[in-house]
Design a protein around this motif. Sequence first.
Motif, PDB file in Angstrom:
ATOM      1  N   THR A 136      11.279  -9.517  -1.989  1.00  0.00           N
ATOM      2  CA  THR A 136      11.759  -8.510  -2.923  1.00  0.00           C
ATOM      3  C   THR A 136      10.659  -7.477  -3.164  1.00  0.00           C
ATOM      4  O   THR A 136       9.475  -7.803  -3.184  1.00  0.00           O
ATOM      5  N   ILE A 137      11.066  -6.229  -3.340  1.00  0.00           N
ATOM      6  CA  ILE A 137      10.147  -5.113  -3.540  1.00  0.00           C
ATOM      7  C   ILE A 137      10.517  -4.417  -4.841  1.00  0.00           C
ATOM      8  O   ILE A 137      11.662  -4.016  -5.028  1.00  0.00           O
ATOM      9  N   SER A 138       9.554  -4.293  -5.754  1.00  0.00           N
ATOM     10  CA  SER A 138       9.764  -3.641  -7.043  1.00  0.00           C
ATOM     11  C   SER A 138       9.159  -2.250  -7.035  1.00  0.00           C
ATOM     12  O   SER A 138       8.143  -2.001  -6.375  1.00  0.00           O
ATOM     13  N   LEU A 139       9.779  -1.357  -7.776  1.00  0.00           N
ATOM     14  CA  LEU A 139       9.322   0.027  -7.859  1.00  0.00           C
ATOM     15  C   LEU A 139       8.236   0.156  -8.914  1.00  0.00           C
ATOM     16  O   LEU A 139       8.305  -0.460  -9.976  1.00  0.00           O
ATOM     17  N   GLU A 193      12.204   8.411  -2.311  1.00  0.00           N
ATOM     18  CA  GLU A 193      11.053   8.624  -1.436  1.00  0.00           C
ATOM     19  C   GLU A 193      10.392   7.295  -1.075  1.00  0.00           C
ATOM     20  O   GLU A 193       9.953   7.104   0.071  1.00  0.00           O
ATOM     21  N   THR A 194      10.300   6.385  -2.028  1.00  0.00           N
ATOM     22  CA  THR A 194       9.710   5.079  -1.740  1.00  0.00           C
ATOM     23  C   THR A 194      10.554   4.305  -0.738  1.00  0.00           C
ATOM     24  O   THR A 194      10.033   3.685   0.194  1.00  0.00           O
ATOM     25  N   SER A 195      11.879   4.340  -0.903  1.00  0.00           N
ATOM     26  CA  SER A 195      12.760   3.652   0.048  1.00  0.00           C
ATOM     27  C   SER A 195      12.631   4.243   1.440  1.00  0.00           C
ATOM     28  O   SER A 195      12.596   3.509   2.440  1.00  0.00           O
ATOM     29  N   ALA A 196      12.542   5.570   1.529  1.00  0.00           N
ATOM     30  CA  ALA A 196      12.393   6.211   2.836  1.00  0.00           C
ATOM     31  C   ALA A 196      11.064   5.833   3.489  1.00  0.00           C
ATOM     32  O   ALA A 196      11.005   5.602   4.705  1.00  0.00           O
ATOM     33  N   ALA A 197       9.993   5.747   2.692  1.00  0.00           N
ATOM     34  CA  ALA A 197       8.692   5.370   3.240  1.00  0.00           C
ATOM     35  C   ALA A 197       8.705   3.926   3.732  1.00  0.00           C
ATOM     36  O   ALA A 197       8.088   3.603   4.762  1.00  0.00           O
ATOM     37  N   ILE A 198       9.396   3.052   3.024  1.00  0.00           N
ATOM     38  CA  ILE A 198       9.477   1.648   3.448  1.00  0.00           C
ATOM     39  C   ILE A 198      10.228   1.535   4.767  1.00  0.00           C
ATOM     40  O   ILE A 198       9.796   0.840   5.698  1.00  0.00           O
ATOM     41  N   ARG A 250       0.805  -1.222   0.000  1.00  0.00           N
ATOM     42  CA  ARG A 250       0.000   0.000   0.000  1.00  0.00           C
ATOM     43  C   ARG A 250       0.839   1.274   0.000  1.00  0.00           C
ATOM     44  O   ARG A 250       0.286   2.362  -0.149  1.00  0.00           O
ATOM     45  N   ILE A 251       2.137   1.179   0.146  1.00  0.00           N
ATOM     46  CA  ILE A 251       2.984   2.372   0.142  1.00  0.00           C
ATOM     47  C   ILE A 251       3.035   2.946  -1.271  1.00  0.00           C
ATOM     48  O   ILE A 251       3.283   2.215  -2.243  1.00  0.00           O
ATOM     49  N   PRO A 252       2.805   4.249  -1.442  1.00  0.00           N
ATOM     50  CA  PRO A 252       2.899   4.854  -2.786  1.00  0.00           C
ATOM     51  C   PRO A 252       4.299   4.662  -3.361  1.00  0.00           C
ATOM     52  O   PRO A 252       5.302   4.941  -2.715  1.00  0.00           O
ATOM     53  N   GLY A 253       4.346   4.185  -4.600  1.00  0.00           N
ATOM     54  CA  GLY A 253       5.617   3.946  -5.261  1.00  0.00           C
ATOM     55  C   GLY A 253       6.027   2.498  -5.309  1.00  0.00           C
ATOM     56  O   GLY A 253       6.907   2.128  -6.091  1.00  0.00           O
TER      57      GLY A 253
END
Length: 340
Positions: free
Chosen positions: A291-294, A302-307, A169-172
């Motif tokens: 694994t997490i894909s963009l 920003e996505t990495s910081a939110a994770i 659910r995190i944007p990005g």
Amino acid sequence: MLSQFFINRPKFAFVISIILAFLGSIAIKQMPVSDYPDITPPVINVVAVYPGASAETIETVVGSAIEAEVNGVDDMLYMDSRSSNDGSYRLQVTFNIGTDPDMAQVNVQNRVSAALSSLPSVVNEMGVRVFKASSDTLMALAVYSPNNTFDETHLNTWVEVNLQDRLTRIPGVGDTNVLGTSYAMRIWLDVEHMQALNVTTQEVRQALLDQNNQIPAGQLGSTLISEDIAFQTPLLSDERLQSEQEFSSIIVKSAADGSHIYLADIAHIEMGNDRYESYAHLNGQAASLMTISLAPGANALETSAAIKQLLDDTDWPSDMLMPTHLILLTLSKTRSVILP
């Protein structure tokens, strides 16, 4: 000449330079930041699962039906499909650069919907996913038990239940994939006993579907029985079978003399893994690797910081998952971070 115009009017040139620098300072805050420029074409993924089938069976029964419908979708460049012996099927559809990923996903989804009627019922029950995601991996998250309190299966189940949906659910974030196995009730059939008792695999499957199913039980106090009833009470039935003993009591076949053949008579039943094709370890310890894909066009930093912020806010069980080992694959570097 144009240059001579600005040479004769230096103040005008200074003003234009100041305006360009001001606009650039504003634009740099709005530009997406990624490891490399966004020059890769959009990719739409189609994922299906056919448990127990071989790669050849999946390619023939599942892959051919889906690819026949998807082939030729608007702005498509090429397709790449993979069928595995673990029962999974993945199709990657690559589109021209500049194609709207949302519209490409809708077009592929419509084509896949047309192929659902040609797929086996088991594949439709498991679901066919169509989603957009970058072909590059943003990061990999490894979760382990410091004291080896829990095994890999328990870790994978915990990650799927408590962490995977929150990360998605995190944007990005385009897609998350747990590369391990989770809990499943394993039923190992004994073909010799089945042959001796004249039991087929279809009868076993049908017995599981009929006797391990959640159905409504109705209610007490319907007005059709009496008009004087003031309350209606819904009936709650038992949930699906959960233990080995409950599965062992499933009646597979009944004889004319009233005797029954139970599942325990023709199979070994145990709580195990849903598959045995992959394992993950971190520093010699069992771990759950995800694994997490963009998502296409998302800001990688920003996505990495939110994770990482979500991981900081997660209520980790003290005897299970602390510390968490995070492997970042952003900015062309690999670094390990131990979260407090």
